[in-house]
Structures are given as C-alpha cells and as structure tokens.
Scaffold this motif. Structure first.
Motif, PDB file in Angstrom:
ATOM      1  N   ILE A   1       0.983  -1.359  -0.106  1.00 54.66           N
ATOM      2  CA  ILE A   1       0.077   0.070  -0.017  1.00 54.66           C
ATOM      3  C   ILE A   1       0.832   1.347  -0.165  1.00 54.66           C
ATOM      4  CG2 ILE A   1      -1.565   1.249   1.495  1.00 54.66           C
ATOM      5  CD1 ILE A   1      -2.886  -1.352   2.051  1.00 54.66           C
ATOM      6  N   ILE A   2       1.896   1.271   0.848  1.00 55.46           N
ATOM      7  CA  ILE A   2       2.963   2.489   1.000  1.00 55.46           C
ATOM      8  C   ILE A   2       3.604   2.723  -0.497  1.00 55.46           C
ATOM      9  CG2 ILE A   2       5.100   3.186   1.854  1.00 55.46           C
ATOM     10  CD1 ILE A   2       3.982   2.129   4.615  1.00 55.46           C
ATOM     11  N   SER A   3       3.992   1.654  -1.036  1.00 51.00           N
ATOM     12  CA  SER A   3       4.531   1.761  -2.363  1.00 51.00           C
ATOM     13  C   SER A   3       3.901   2.082  -3.503  1.00 51.00           C
ATOM     14  CB  SER A   3       5.244   0.280  -2.634  1.00 51.00           C
ATOM     15  OG  SER A   3       6.220  -0.202  -1.864  1.00 51.00           O
ATOM     16  N   LEU A   4       2.375   1.714  -3.452  1.00 54.51           N
ATOM     17  CA  LEU A   4       1.471   2.235  -4.476  1.00 54.51           C
ATOM     18  C   LEU A   4       1.110   3.515  -4.435  1.00 54.51           C
ATOM     19  CD1 LEU A   4      -1.065  -0.878  -4.693  1.00 54.51           C
ATOM     20  CD2 LEU A   4       0.715  -0.323  -6.460  1.00 54.51           C
ATOM     21  N   LEU A   5       1.140   4.070  -3.006  1.00 54.03           N
ATOM     22  CA  LEU A   5       0.615   5.445  -3.127  1.00 54.03           C
ATOM     23  C   LEU A   5       2.037   6.045  -3.020  1.00 54.03           C
ATOM     24  CD1 LEU A   5      -1.215   5.541   0.429  1.00 54.03           C
ATOM     25  CD2 LEU A   5      -1.924   6.163  -1.817  1.00 54.03           C
ATOM     26  N   ALA A   6       3.172   5.930  -3.106  1.00 54.54           N
ATOM     27  CA  ALA A   6       4.435   6.727  -3.491  1.00 54.54           C
ATOM     28  C   ALA A   6       4.563   6.571  -4.852  1.00 54.54           C
ATOM     29  CB  ALA A   6       5.435   6.078  -2.745  1.00 54.54           C
ATOM     30  N   VAL A   7       4.036   5.641  -5.565  1.00 56.11           N
ATOM     31  CA  VAL A   7       4.160   5.591  -7.033  1.00 56.11           C
ATOM     32  C   VAL A   7       3.242   6.596  -7.787  1.00 56.11           C
ATOM     33  CG1 VAL A   7       3.947   4.234  -9.128  1.00 56.11           C
ATOM     34  CG2 VAL A   7       5.438   3.254  -7.214  1.00 56.11           C
ATOM     35  N   VAL A   8       1.907   6.544  -7.040  1.00 55.03           N
ATOM     36  CA  VAL A   8       0.787   7.546  -7.695  1.00 55.03           C
ATOM     37  C   VAL A   8       1.245   8.773  -7.376  1.00 55.03           C
ATOM     38  CG1 VAL A   8      -1.369   8.034  -7.133  1.00 55.03           C
ATOM     39  CG2 VAL A   8      -0.849   5.566  -7.544  1.00 55.03           C
TER      40      VAL A   8
ATOM     41  N   LEU B   1      -0.491   9.296   1.871  1.00 53.80           N
ATOM     42  CA  LEU B   1       0.641   8.584   1.966  1.00 53.80           C
ATOM     43  C   LEU B   1       1.358   8.910   3.399  1.00 53.80           C
ATOM     44  CD1 LEU B   1       3.122   6.912   0.532  1.00 53.80           C
ATOM     45  CD2 LEU B   1       4.140   9.045  -0.019  1.00 53.80           C
ATOM     46  N   LEU B   2       1.249   9.999   3.979  1.00 54.83           N
ATOM     47  CA  LEU B   2       1.658  10.516   5.275  1.00 54.83           C
ATOM     48  C   LEU B   2       0.763   9.897   6.206  1.00 54.83           C
ATOM     49  CD1 LEU B   2       2.622  14.279   4.633  1.00 54.83           C
ATOM     50  CD2 LEU B   2       4.184  12.397   4.934  1.00 54.83           C
ATOM     51  N   LEU B   3      -0.410   9.698   6.177  1.00 53.48           N
ATOM     52  CA  LEU B   3      -1.349   9.233   7.216  1.00 53.48           C
ATOM     53  C   LEU B   3      -0.924   7.714   7.157  1.00 53.48           C
ATOM     54  CD1 LEU B   3      -3.718   9.236   8.811  1.00 53.48           C
ATOM     55  CD2 LEU B   3      -5.181   8.919   6.830  1.00 53.48           C
ATOM     56  N   VAL B   4      -0.768   7.020   5.937  1.00 54.58           N
ATOM     57  CA  VAL B   4      -0.216   5.588   6.033  1.00 54.58           C
ATOM     58  C   VAL B   4       0.940   5.170   6.644  1.00 54.58           C
ATOM     59  CG1 VAL B   4       0.102   3.444   4.781  1.00 54.58           C
ATOM     60  CG2 VAL B   4      -1.862   4.710   4.233  1.00 54.58           C
ATOM     61  N   LEU B   5       2.144   6.229   6.376  1.00 54.84           N
ATOM     62  CA  LEU B   5       3.163   6.181   6.832  1.00 54.84           C
ATOM     63  C   LEU B   5       3.261   6.450   8.508  1.00 54.84           C
ATOM     64  CD1 LEU B   5       5.633   7.903   4.397  1.00 54.84           C
ATOM     65  CD2 LEU B   5       5.800   5.475   5.031  1.00 54.84           C
ATOM     66  N   ALA B   6       2.520   7.215   9.190  1.00 57.33           N
ATOM     67  CA  ALA B   6       2.023   7.662  10.444  1.00 57.33           C
ATOM     68  C   ALA B   6       1.689   6.408  11.101  1.00 57.33           C
ATOM     69  CB  ALA B   6       1.548   8.848  10.560  1.00 57.33           C
ATOM     70  N   MET B   7       0.538   5.700  10.501  1.00 53.69           N
ATOM     71  CA  MET B   7       0.210   4.533  11.227  1.00 53.69           C
ATOM     72  C   MET B   7       1.088   3.459  10.991  1.00 53.69           C
ATOM     73  SD  MET B   7      -3.955   4.449   9.618  1.00 53.69           S
ATOM     74  CE  MET B   7      -3.539   3.162   8.639  1.00 53.69           C
TER      75      MET B   7
END
Length: 150
Positions: A23-30, A58-64
């Motif tokens: 999920i983090i990788s996909l959000l970073a690519v998008v 992306l920042l929200l998912v990274l914080a989680m």
C-alpha cells in the motif's frame, strides 16, 4: 479451546506486513506520477490537487505504520519464540513441527500442545530458558478448534 498450527504461526504475521508495504509503495508511485504530470503541465491544477491528496494519504499511512512499528516488532518476536518452542517440542517428541498445534500465538505460562499422540502442557522454568513437557488428558475434546494456514 483454539489451537494454532505451525504454518499458521509462521504465516499469520508476515501477510499483513507485506500488505502495508504494498500500500505504501503504491501510494508513493501514484504521488510521484501525479507530481510529475503536474510539473509538466503547470496550468492543469487538478493534478496538483490530486498529488496533495495522495501525499496526505501517504503521510497518514506512514504515520500509522510508524505507530504500529513497535507492536509489529513485538508480535514478530513473540511469533519467533512460539515457533522455536514448537520446533523444540517436535524434536523432543520425534514428530514433525507441522503436526503440532499450540493454544496460543505467544509464549505464556499456560501453553498447551496438541500432537498426534495427545495433549501436552509446557511448563517453563522460572528463567524461561527451558521447559518440561507434561502429558495431560482433556475433559472435553469436542470444544477443540484448530486454526490452519490459508
């Protein structure tokens, strides 16, 4: 009483960790794609807005992920401890680890082991460095459920 197989213990923790990384990788690519598209066409504001939205997600998912990091580390350590206990029990009983189930996903004082030969209780020494197997008879075997790997 619920028992967990060796494969279930090995696979249960790693699947969710891989999902988060994906999920983090996909959000970073998008985010990168929207940002590149916005930088090429500065007059098209919608890509700027989309890149801000994706960056926020992306920042929200990274914080989680950061928040759960210590919990994931502790869980992985406990899973490693219980799987090594299952391996040691298998060696002592001369069976394969895949045929053994335990009633907990972490090491505790009331650990029960289900084997093809019967049920055993694992009694740890006070330091927690070794254990003794004690064969036990359960009153009701109809309430036993075994969780297996998918």
């Amino acid at each position: 009483m619920t028992f967990y197989t060796y494969d279930y213990l090995k696979n249960s923790q790693s699947n969710w960790q891989y999902g988060r990384i994906i999920i983090i990788s996909l959000l970073a690519v998008v985010f990168i794609l929207f940002l590149i598209h916005y930088l090429r066409n500065r007059m098209d504001i919608k890509y700027k807005d989309l890149s801000i939205i994706v960056a926020t997600l992306l920042l929200l998912v990274l914080a989680m992920q950061y928040n759960d990091f210590s919990a994931i580390q502790s869980s992985s350590k406990q899973t490693g401890q219980i799987t090594s206990t299952v391996k040691q029990v298998a060696e002592r009983l001369h069976v394969r680890p895949k045929t053994i189930s335990v009633n907990s996903t972490n090491v505790n004082a009331n650990l029960m082991v289900k084997t093809p030969d019967g049920f055993y209780r694992v009694d740890y020494n006070p330091a927690g460095t070794g254990f003794v197997l004690e064969r036990v008879e359960l009153d009701s075997q109809s309430n036993i459920k075994v969780e297996e790997a998918e």
